[in-house]
Design an enzyme around this catalytic site. Structure first.
Site, PDB file in Angstrom:
ATOM      1  N   ASP A   1       1.529  -8.572   1.059  1.00 21.35           N
ATOM      2  CA  ASP A   1       2.420  -7.616   1.720  1.00 21.35           C
ATOM      3  C   ASP A   1       2.871  -8.162   3.077  1.00 21.35           C
ATOM      4  OD1 ASP A   1       3.772  -5.256   2.276  1.00 21.35           O
ATOM      5  OD2 ASP A   1       1.972  -4.016   2.469  1.00 21.35           O
TER       6      ASP A   1
ATOM      7  N   ASN B   1       0.866  -1.176   0.000  1.00 19.17           N
ATOM      8  CA  ASN B   1       0.000   0.000   0.000  1.00 19.17           C
ATOM      9  C   ASN B   1       0.905   1.229   0.000  1.00 19.17           C
ATOM     10  OD1 ASN B   1       0.617   0.681   2.799  1.00 19.17           O
ATOM     11  ND2 ASN B   1      -0.642  -1.104   3.299  1.00 19.17           N
TER      12      ASN B   1
HETATM   13  P1  ADP Z   1      -4.085  -5.970  -3.013  1.00 21.98           P
HETATM   14  O1  ADP Z   1      -4.288  -5.112  -1.791  1.00 21.98           O
HETATM   15  O2  ADP Z   1      -3.197  -5.341  -4.067  1.00 21.98           O
HETATM   16  O3  ADP Z   1      -5.379  -6.472  -3.562  1.00 21.98           O
HETATM   17  P2  ADP Z   1      -3.558  -8.470  -1.579  1.00 21.98           P
HETATM   18  O4  ADP Z   1      -2.318  -8.828  -0.868  1.00 21.98           O
HETATM   19  O5  ADP Z   1      -4.789  -8.287  -0.762  1.00 21.98           O
HETATM   20  O6  ADP Z   1      -3.198  -7.187  -2.478  1.00 21.98           O
HETATM   21  O7  ADP Z   1      -3.883  -9.555  -2.665  1.00 21.98           O
HETATM   22  C1  ADP Z   1      -3.178  -9.680  -3.866  1.00 21.98           C
HETATM   23  C2  ADP Z   1      -3.139 -11.130  -4.250  1.00 21.98           C
HETATM   24  O8  ADP Z   1      -2.052 -11.755  -3.579  1.00 21.98           O
HETATM   25  C3  ADP Z   1      -4.384 -11.894  -3.832  1.00 21.98           C
HETATM   26  O9  ADP Z   1      -4.820 -12.640  -4.947  1.00 21.98           O
HETATM   27  C4  ADP Z   1      -3.896 -12.821  -2.739  1.00 21.98           C
HETATM   28  O10 ADP Z   1      -4.579 -14.057  -2.754  1.00 21.98           O
HETATM   29  C5  ADP Z   1      -2.469 -13.022  -3.131  1.00 21.98           C
HETATM   30  N1  ADP Z   1      -1.536 -13.482  -2.099  1.00 21.98           N
HETATM   31  C6  ADP Z   1      -1.618 -13.384  -0.753  1.00 21.98           C
HETATM   32  N2  ADP Z   1      -0.535 -13.939  -0.177  1.00 21.98           N
HETATM   33  C7  ADP Z   1       0.245 -14.401  -1.183  1.00 21.98           C
HETATM   34  C8  ADP Z   1       1.500 -15.094  -1.266  1.00 21.98           C
HETATM   35  N3  ADP Z   1       2.188 -15.427  -0.163  1.00 21.98           N
HETATM   36  N4  ADP Z   1       1.981 -15.395  -2.500  1.00 21.98           N
HETATM   37  C9  ADP Z   1       1.321 -15.067  -3.619  1.00 21.98           C
HETATM   38  N5  ADP Z   1       0.144 -14.426  -3.608  1.00 21.98           N
HETATM   39  C10 ADP Z   1      -0.389 -14.109  -2.413  1.00 21.98           C
END
Ligand code: ADP
Length: 181
Positions: free
Chosen positions: A33, A23
């Site tokens: 993140d 973010n």
């Molecule tokens: P944003 O706020 O940009 O939407 P998020 O972290 O909430 O970011 O989600 C982005 C994508 O990353 C989602 O599809 C989530 O399922 C995925 N995600 C979460 N943890 C991991 C991980 N360890 N590796 C890969 N993808 C992940």
């Protein structure tokens, strides 16, 4: 340049650079993140604070990207990018495309040859998975195309990126990226 999609955890990827869907504050969050910060260790947050102090005092703008070391990650670099938040009315596809393109640019600047992307904005930020996949794949392909264009002296510049890997956390997301590819 190879473009691929796999199901997995981005924090374990053996690539030069992993992209963090951060973010604007760069001070950590949930989702990918949180997972990247947990795996990279506390020095990553320190590095992000330093970026805020020195370069982006008001936060990283949507669609932009910045590099830090990867610390305890297998990846040498983390490229932090800020996706548009659909849930807050940020619905410009150009902003999301910019996340992918700026991340590739930043990765090349530090000499990365391989990069892994999560589905930026497809989690908490609420974008449709197919839309994210279409935009991410198009940006990677356009980047690949851009490496073939010569500069004004007629020299071609290789991108330096040999592998773009989309790493998807769930089966439906992987399906979306496979459709886009
Ligand atoms: P944003 O706020 O940009 O939407 P998020 O972290 O909430 O970011 O989600 C982005 C994508 O990353 C989602 O599809 C989530 O399922 C995925 N995600 C979460 N943890 C991991 C991980 N360890 N590796 C890969 N993808 C992940």
């Amino acid at each position: 340049m190879q473009i691929e999609a796999v199901r997995g955890d981005i924090t374990t990827q053996d690539v030069d650079a992993v992209v963090n869907a951060a973010n604007s504050s760069l001070l950590g969050g949930g989702g990918v993140d949180g997972a990247i910060h947990a795996a990279a260790g506390p020095r990553l947050l320190e590095a992000c604070r330093e970026v805020r102090r020195t370069t982006y005092p008001d936060g990283l703008p949507v669609g932009d990207a910045v590099v830090t070391p990867g610390f305890d990650l297998p990846a040498r670099w983390v490229v932090h990018t800020v996706g548009p938040n659909w849930n807050r009315g940020q619905r410009e596809t150009a902003d999301l495309a910019s996340c992918f393109t700026r991340s590739l640019e930043r990765a090349v600047e530090v000499g990365a040859a391989s990069i892994a992307f999560p589905a930026v904005s497809a989690g908490a930020y609420g974008w449709d998975a197919d839309e994210v996949a279409r935009i991410g794949v198009a940006a990677a392909r356009a980047w690949q195309g851009s490496t073939e264009r010569p500069d004004e002296d007629g020299h071609t510049h290789p991108s330096g990126i040999a592998l773009v890997r989309f790493v998807l956390f769930s089966a439906p997301l992987l399906d979306a990226f496979e459709r886009a590819l």
